[in-house]
Design an enzyme around this catalytic site. Structure first.
Site, PDB file in Angstrom:
ATOM      1  N   GLU A 186       0.807  -1.214   0.000  1.00 38.65           N
ATOM      2  CA  GLU A 186       0.000   0.000   0.000  1.00 38.65           C
ATOM      3  C   GLU A 186       0.845   1.271   0.000  1.00 38.65           C
ATOM      4  O   GLU A 186       0.528   2.264  -0.664  1.00 38.65           O
ATOM      5  CB  GLU A 186      -0.952   0.003   1.193  1.00 38.65           C
ATOM      6  CG  GLU A 186      -2.135  -0.963   1.078  1.00 38.65           C
ATOM      7  CD  GLU A 186      -1.768  -2.432   1.235  1.00 38.65           C
ATOM      8  OE1 GLU A 186      -0.604  -2.732   1.562  1.00 38.65           O
ATOM      9  OE2 GLU A 186      -2.646  -3.280   1.025  1.00 38.65           O
ATOM     10  N   HIS A 195     -11.413  -6.200   8.963  1.00 39.48           N
ATOM     11  CA  HIS A 195     -12.127  -5.992   7.698  1.00 39.48           C
ATOM     12  C   HIS A 195     -13.420  -5.213   7.949  1.00 39.48           C
ATOM     13  O   HIS A 195     -14.360  -5.317   7.180  1.00 39.48           O
ATOM     14  CB  HIS A 195     -12.465  -7.331   7.021  1.00 39.48           C
ATOM     15  CG  HIS A 195     -11.273  -8.064   6.500  1.00 39.48           C
ATOM     16  ND1 HIS A 195     -10.425  -8.767   7.308  1.00 39.48           N
ATOM     17  CD2 HIS A 195     -10.777  -8.182   5.242  1.00 39.48           C
ATOM     18  CE1 HIS A 195      -9.453  -9.304   6.573  1.00 39.48           C
ATOM     19  NE2 HIS A 195      -9.652  -8.961   5.326  1.00 39.48           N
TER      20      HIS A 195
END
Ligand SMILES: Cc1ncc(C[n+]2csc(CCOP(=O)(O)OP(=O)(O)O)c2C)c(N)n1
Length: 680
Positions: free
Chosen positions: A419, A486
């Site tokens: 990322e 998540h």
């Protein structure tokens, strides 16, 4: 020290000499000024000049460089006038950053120099983005990034080199191995014999060279540049050198064995090169004295101008105005993008304004996001999508399914699992006039790209006027039984960071319009999209290409008893609650944008009922509700008939078990909080 001039003309040898000498003389003067208390801090590159200067002169002037704190020679060899550099170091108004940045933490588009942030490693991936822009346009250009030996231990080093290798990007990475990272010697920094050996692990070529030999550096970088352009690949150069002074002047050198200084002072890059030039008959000893005297004179004259600076303008308005690139800049940027991408536009046969149809359709939130993204790709041939599994696979949520067929793999890019490097690459694309949308697979994973977002993207415009034209899509939120990593709501982390914009649509119509607006905005925007709403919420959406203005809240429903100010899933919780309780007259405001907040609409909302409930899925402590509550009590106190209440999720991680998660979510306490508010 062996010098090999190969086919270099005397003029080139001389040019290399004057550029090599100048930063040394500037530094020697700075050390005097430091002792006199006329400057406050200095990071010395004495002994390492051959690397900065050799590398800079080996590139074209319009090839981007990402220097660090010891690379004065990059700035001088790119022709930045000393008086302005000095003003920069003094932190005055007419330096390169209006007094907002220290030492070498600034860049200049004009000079194709990208300013560093203190964290060092993030520079490397920006070079990837720039090189990607060149590659996409078929331009014969490289980018070049520096790192120290210490910086190679950062994850950013690994990520940037890996991405450059996987994407076949023409980037030159230079390690300046000067023996120490602050006080840490290289044997406490890494275990490989040479840092250049790491290149093999990335499938990259590398070389170790004498960083004190200007001709070696110049010749190597020139050759490597040719290689990168020809092969369309990156290359790693490890320059062996030594830091002849302390980490910075105040920190001393006690930890460095004396013999090392003696050994390396024998290898001084300037002394040796001067001897070589005399031996070649290019310069005499007397001419060397003349060059030195002339440069010293120039330095004195430049400093005289440098010292004449006006003090900084202290104005809160001016400071705040420079945090974001304005709409005016948006059109300028757009224009320059249009020019620089003209060739690309032509090639793709796209970019013409999309024709309006006036038609509407009833679609789900996820479809609206897809449509906004798709139309933006058609509208902007310079828009690049990046993310894990977003190409053929279509992304974890299938939002980009079919995009590869429509727009090609060059613009719809699968990324390695990294990322930080991808946010950095997005910034690099922006330096070269591209827009990009990066998909975080889940908003939770933003933590590993956090530094690039909050320190690089967010601050770059304020620091040196460079826009970061980047959107980060953030699939967010709970209610999907996905557990702590998540399901998080992490929007408040970013709302606390000046320079970012944070949008969070709750309806398909806004999802499309806000995404288009975010992509058109020259500033970095975090675009939150709630996973639980993707397929559960539908609405009427125009088929046309349209923007929903960033920074404007939406009055969802009028009421007289209480006001619920909310966003995201909270809007639907509030609407459902109001529908189930017709006996209560509920006013609902959907914030839509969390940074900047629409204070005007918030005020009106408070005035409508005098009783406010702030509702969000994010956890209570430090959530945006606290900020809005503080603002309301400061600005709307007279309109209040009750204390401002907050209904938020529990201050725990998001639990996996469905019952536990229900209990965690703010929704489970909504009735209790509404009833409490009504009792006042
Ligand atoms: C992420 C981060 N951690 C720590 C520091 C503090 N710091 C600044 S420079 C430096 C040493 C860097 O060493 P190296 O990369 O070898 O470069 P050099 O200073 O030797 O040129 C350290 C530890 C920092 N700036 N950023």
């Amino acid at each position: 020290m062996q010098f090999d001039r190969k086919d270099l003309l005397d003029d080139t040898l001389l040019q290399l000499y004057t550029h090599l000498l100048y930063p040394r003389l500037v530094e020697e003067k700075m050390l005097v000024l430091l002792r006199q208390g006329k400057i406050s801090k200095w990071f010395s590159g004495i002994g390492q000049e051959a690397i900065s200067v050799g590398a800079t002169l080996a590139l074209q002037a319009d090839e981007w460089m990402m220097p660090l704190h010891r690379n004065l020679g990059v700035f001088t060899a790119r022709g930045m006038p000393l008086h302005k550099l000095f003003k920069q170091w003094q932190g005055v108004q007419d330096g390169y950053s209006k007094g907002r940045e220290r030492s070498f933490h600034f860049g200049s588009k004009e000079h194709h120099i990208c300013g560093m942030i203190s964290h060092l490693g993030p520079q490397l991936a920006i070079a990837d983005g720039v090189a990607l822009a060149h590659k996409l346009r078929n331009e014969s250009k490289v980018s070049l990034a520096f790192t120290g030996d210490g910086g190679t231990s950062e994850g950013d080093f690994h990520e940037a080199l890996n991405v450059a290798a996987v994407w076949n990007l023409p980037v030159i990475f230079i390690i300046e191995n000067n023996g120490y990272g602050l006080s840490t010697p290289v044997n406490e920094q890494y275990r490989c014999a040479q840092l250049a050996d790491r290149a093999k692990g990335y499938g990259m070529e590398s070389v170790v060279i004498d960083g004190n030999n200007i001709l070696t550096v110049y010749d190597t970088v020139r050759g490597v540049r040719d290689y990168c352009l020809r092969e369309q690949k990156p290359y790693l150069i490890e320059c062996m050198t030594f830091r002849m002074r302390g980490h910075e002047e105040a920190s001393g050198t006690k930890y460095v064995p004396k013999e090392l200084f003696e050994e390396w002072s024998e290898r001084d890059p300037i002394k040796h090169y001067e001897a070589f030039l005399m031996q070649q008959g290019v310069l005499t000893a007397a001419q060397i004295m003349d060059v030195r005297a002339a440069q010293k004179e120039t330095i004195e004259a430049e400093l005289k101008i440098g010292f004449e600076s006006a003090p900084v303008n202290v104005s809160a308005t001016a400071e705040l105005e420079d945090v974001y690139a304005s709409l005016f800049q948006k059109s300028i940027l757009q224009e320059s993008n249009d020019i620089s991408n003209a060739a690309l536009n032509e090639e793709l046969g796209e970019g013409a304004p999309l024709a309006a149809t006036g038609r509407e359709e009833n679609i789900r939130l996820i479809d609206a996001i897809k449509e906004g993204l798709q139309q933006s790709m058609q509208q902007h041939p310079n828009l690049i999508l990046m993310g894990q599994d977003i190409a053929e696979y279509g992304g974890a949520f299938k939002i980009t399914e079919g995009f590869v067929q429509q727009f090609g793999k060059a613009r719809v890019r699968n990324t390695p699992l990294c990322e930080s490097a991808i946010v950095g690459a997005a910034l690099g694309l922006s330096l070269e006039g591209y827009k990009s949308v990066m998909e975080m697979q889940f908003a939770d994973f933003v933590t590993v790209g956090f530094n690039q977002i909050v320190n690089n993207l967010a601050k770059i415009y304020y620091r040196w006027g460079q826009a970061a034209n980047v959107v980060i899509r953030m699939p967010t939120g709970g209610g999907v039984g996905a557990g702590p990593f998540h399901s998080q709501s992490n929007e408040a982390w970013f709302v606390h960071t000046p320079g970012l914009k944070v949008v969070y649509p709750s309806t398909p119509e806004d999802a499309k319009g806000l995404l288009i607006a975010a992509i058109n905005d020259p500033n970095p925007v975090l675009y939150f999209e709630h996973k639980a709403l993707y397929r559960s919420v539908s609405g009427v959406v125009s088929e046309d290409y349209y923007e929903t203005e960033i920074g404007k809240a939406r009055h969802v429903r009028s009421g007289e008893d209480i006001s619920i100010i909310t966003y995201g899933a909270g809007v639907h919780w509030a609407e459902d609650y109001a529908a189930e309780h017709p006996e209560i007259s509920i006013d609902i405001l959907d914030l839509r944008t969390l940074l900047p907040l629409d204070y005007e609409e918030i005020k009106k909302c408070v005035q409508r009922t005098g009783k406010v409930l702030l509702l969000h899925e994010d956890t209570l402590t430090g959530g945006i509700g606290g900020e809005i509550s503080a603002w309301i009590s400061e600005h709307c106190f007279e309109s209040l008939d009750a204390p401002i209440l907050r209904c938020a999720s529990l201050d725990t991680p998001v639990p996996f078990n469905v019952e536990l998660e229900k209990n965690f979510l703010a929704k489970s306490r909504l009735d209790e909080m509404v009833q409490k508010l009504l009792r006042f």
